[in-house]
Design an enzyme around this catalytic site. Sequence first.
Site, mmCIF file in Angstrom:
data_model
loop_
_atom_site.group_PDB
_atom_site.id
_atom_site.type_symbol
_atom_site.label_atom_id
_atom_site.label_comp_id
_atom_site.label_asym_id
_atom_site.label_seq_id
_atom_site.Cartn_x
_atom_site.Cartn_y
_atom_site.Cartn_z
ATOM 1 N N SER A 245 -3.780 3.532 -18.837
ATOM 2 C CA SER A 245 -5.823 3.865 -18.504
ATOM 3 C C SER A 245 -6.289 5.531 -18.379
ATOM 4 O O SER A 245 -7.498 5.612 -18.576
ATOM 5 C CB SER A 245 -4.973 3.639 -16.661
ATOM 6 N N LYS B 131 -7.456 4.144 -7.467
ATOM 7 C CA LYS B 131 -7.985 5.167 -8.213
ATOM 8 C C LYS B 131 -9.915 6.119 -7.478
ATOM 9 O O LYS B 131 -9.842 7.709 -7.477
ATOM 10 C CB LYS B 131 -8.398 4.774 -9.639
ATOM 11 N N GLY C 250 0.822 -1.486 0.139
ATOM 12 C CA GLY C 250 -0.275 0.217 0.083
ATOM 13 C C GLY C 250 0.609 1.283 -0.727
ATOM 14 O O GLY C 250 2.196 1.654 0.476
ATOM 15 N N PRO C 251 0.054 2.687 -0.345
ATOM 16 C CA PRO C 251 1.381 3.730 -0.090
ATOM 17 C C PRO C 251 1.717 3.727 1.152
ATOM 18 O O PRO C 251 1.732 3.209 2.377
ATOM 19 C CB PRO C 251 0.136 5.407 -0.323
ATOM 20 N N PRO C 252 2.469 4.389 1.036
ATOM 21 C CA PRO C 252 3.352 5.179 2.653
ATOM 22 C C PRO C 252 2.375 5.774 3.218
ATOM 23 O O PRO C 252 1.073 6.889 2.851
ATOM 24 C CB PRO C 252 3.999 6.674 2.033
ATOM 25 N N GLY C 253 2.443 5.731 5.189
ATOM 26 C CA GLY C 253 2.034 6.321 6.016
ATOM 27 C C GLY C 253 0.368 5.565 6.122
ATOM 28 O O GLY C 253 -0.322 5.589 6.584
ATOM 29 N N VAL C 254 0.166 4.439 5.716
ATOM 30 C CA VAL C 254 -1.362 3.284 5.474
ATOM 31 C C VAL C 254 -1.296 3.180 6.702
ATOM 32 O O VAL C 254 -2.533 2.201 7.460
ATOM 33 C CB VAL C 254 -1.851 3.324 4.812
ATOM 34 N N GLY C 255 -0.098 3.124 7.410
ATOM 35 C CA GLY C 255 0.146 1.808 8.464
ATOM 36 C C GLY C 255 0.727 0.173 8.782
ATOM 37 O O GLY C 255 -0.153 -0.015 9.295
ATOM 38 N N LYS C 256 0.791 0.243 7.442
ATOM 39 C CA LYS C 256 1.843 -1.151 7.269
ATOM 40 C C LYS C 256 2.646 -1.847 8.326
ATOM 41 O O LYS C 256 2.922 -2.848 8.975
ATOM 42 C CB LYS C 256 2.554 -1.022 5.395
ATOM 43 N N THR C 257 3.948 -0.449 8.634
ATOM 44 C CA THR C 257 4.048 -0.953 9.625
ATOM 45 C C THR C 257 4.119 -1.278 10.994
ATOM 46 O O THR C 257 4.499 -1.554 11.641
ATOM 47 C CB THR C 257 5.841 0.075 9.974
#
Length: 805
Positions: free
Chosen positions: A699, A742, A376-383
């Site tokens: 696209s 999107k 996912g994009p940065p800052g979504v809480g993966k770590t």
Amino acid sequence: MGGKDERQHQTGAASDVGNGASGGTLLPPELAPVIALRNTVVFPGMVAPLTIGRRRSIAAAQAAVHGERPVALVMQRDPEQEDPGPEDLHPVGTLARILRYVTTPDGNHHVIVQGEQRVRLGPYEGGLPFLAARHEPLPEPEPADAEVEALAMNLKQQVLEALKLMPEAPAELVAAVQSLNIPGTLADLAAGYLDLTPGEKQDVLELTDLRERLRRVLELVTRKVQVLKLSREIQEQTKEKIDERQREYFLREQLKTIQKELGEDGGNEELAELARAIEEAGMPEEVLEHARKELRRLERMPEAAAEHAMLRTYLDWLIELPWSRLSEETIDLERARQVLDEDHYDLEKVKRRILEHLAVRKLNPEGKSPILCFVGPPGVGKTSLGKSIARALGRAFERVSLGGVHDEAEIRGHRRTYVGAMPGNIIQAIRKAGTRNPVIMLDEVDKLGAGFHGDPAAALLEVLDPEQNGTFRDNYLGVPFDLSKVMFICTANVLDQIPVPLRDRMEVIELAGYTEDDKLEIARRYLIGRQLDAAGLEPGQCEITDAALRRIIREYTREAGCRNLERQIGAVCRHVAMQVAEGKAEGMRIDAAELPTILGPPKFEYEVAMRTSVPGVATGLAWTPVGGDILFIEATRVPGKGQLILTGQLGEVMKESAQAALSLVKSRAGRLGIDPKLFEESDIHVHVPAGAIPKDGPSAGVAIFVALVSLLTERRARPDTAMTGEITLRGLVLPVGGIKEKVLAAHTAGIARVILPARNRRDYEEIPEHARERLEFVWVENVDQALEAALAPPEHTSGAAVASA
């Protein structure tokens, strides 16, 4: 001088002065050219090579050579003085004859001089291109009494002893000293050739009384002999110590052999303790036998051996690894659900997968741990999600950053033969965790690089394969280690950059960006409290209203995650903290109207309606590594010869999409009511704003087609509608990727309707429910359906709006 003279302005100055000297600079016989020396003293009777480089020194030497007269050599008081005057020179020097003068091809000037007699210099003559001074010869009487003879004999013995102690004394110098019987010459020779300081040599030069000179030189030479003797003793003692150590080694080896024959235990307490630690480490039988073998090697190895420390470190690694230590798992599904809800908002799919894993572990404790990959994009809480999983499981947590790693040894470790060898990051994390079943997060797995040291992504194939990692072999350990109990969690921003074999071993869970409502809830639950603590504020001292939060989200941040949102909230909290610290307020309530004062003017604005207010502009949807985004496609028509002009830093695929869209419009010109002559008399210019950002992909085909039709039919595109999809020359709309990102970008930008390919219906369930509720989805299979949904009816088009304007 003496090899240390500076060579500033050397070539040109030598030429000028040489010409001046040869041009007839005549000196009275009582004057002598003077060359200032740095840290060098020339004694009478001494032959010495000199290198001269200063302009005045070169001029003096050339004047002496041209006039066939001696030159006065005198040492300057300060060796750093670049252009010494008479006051910077010692009063006593040596009158010398220049035996040879050489100028080398590189422009350096070299002279060989022979000292003739001591002279006292002064006064100096001015108005010349070099130093020149009157000189008074200093008489050197040679009294022939018993004291002088005794001093000279003593001095000769000390000089010969000093030469004997020196490592490489010239044989010619030894022979010269032995054959020399003149006391004054002997003193000058000893002072000139022995290693004395320049100041000591100058003192000797200034002594005209022979007895005082002999005593002074004898004192200096005697001290030099003592220093040389002491140096020789230190060298011999060091050699004796090395010999003693070798002797001790042989005796120790003999003692070990005798003790072995007698059956006595010859191991010391340290090795015995090491042996006990190996037995108690809980190693598998294969590893235990290997450790015992290495310990026996260590016992036979002397401590001075280079391999001793390396082998001891290796055994310490084997002992400290948790071969059999496992964290005790207390699987409580209700508590795990509570922990996950406390730490993260939403992310229901991820939470459900973790709870499924816990349920399986509860029913089958011996099952293999999954390999999860959060994308996912940065800052979504993966770590941070990895830490929550470890807390919910009750296991230790270790994080291994893989961003920028390009050496296979970072994963598998270095072989022990290399200096400074270490195990790889996986084994290091296991050792640090202290347990064989931790949660290890492999962060930024899509940022791995490959170089001449190997491909670390290939090394991860064994680590992340549950069927193979039970016998993972680190190059440093050289023995298998069981990783099957480890729960590996990988994170990545872009799935496509992960090699396919590695991706195949992982269970990919995609984390989408957050909507405005999500970010508002996350800010309320987590971000505000965290930033209040960071700013040292109590909850009642700073209140941020929901309206202020929504304005921060809309006008000050544009991201899929929440990192910038937290930074902006932190800026608000720091502003309040400053007011409280200065005593201007006990607390503040921040509303939306006060944000420009604190954060400055808004950084983003909603520009959809403004951009699509004229024909020829369509709103597309784009995917980026940091989430989705809206993309404006602008088209205009100018007089020309039917060319297609593309700008906006477009990639090859996107350029081909624009070509295909224009060809499709030309093929349907009659059906769309477009005059075919327009294509022959006009150039079509398609531009995608934000020209500094590279853009590529198929696209945008539908959006480009709609923009071209809008331009040529003068019908505006609907401002509340965004679209994505690839087109074909037959007019079909093909599916594209990144639908979830999107759609979230459209929702964030205030779009009400999205046009999507009909074959992307399978991605509908991936879209968050709150986004589905607020958006109208139009599924199209061909460009005719897309035009019908995207363009406003003709009667709503302003007659004053000209697309080509």
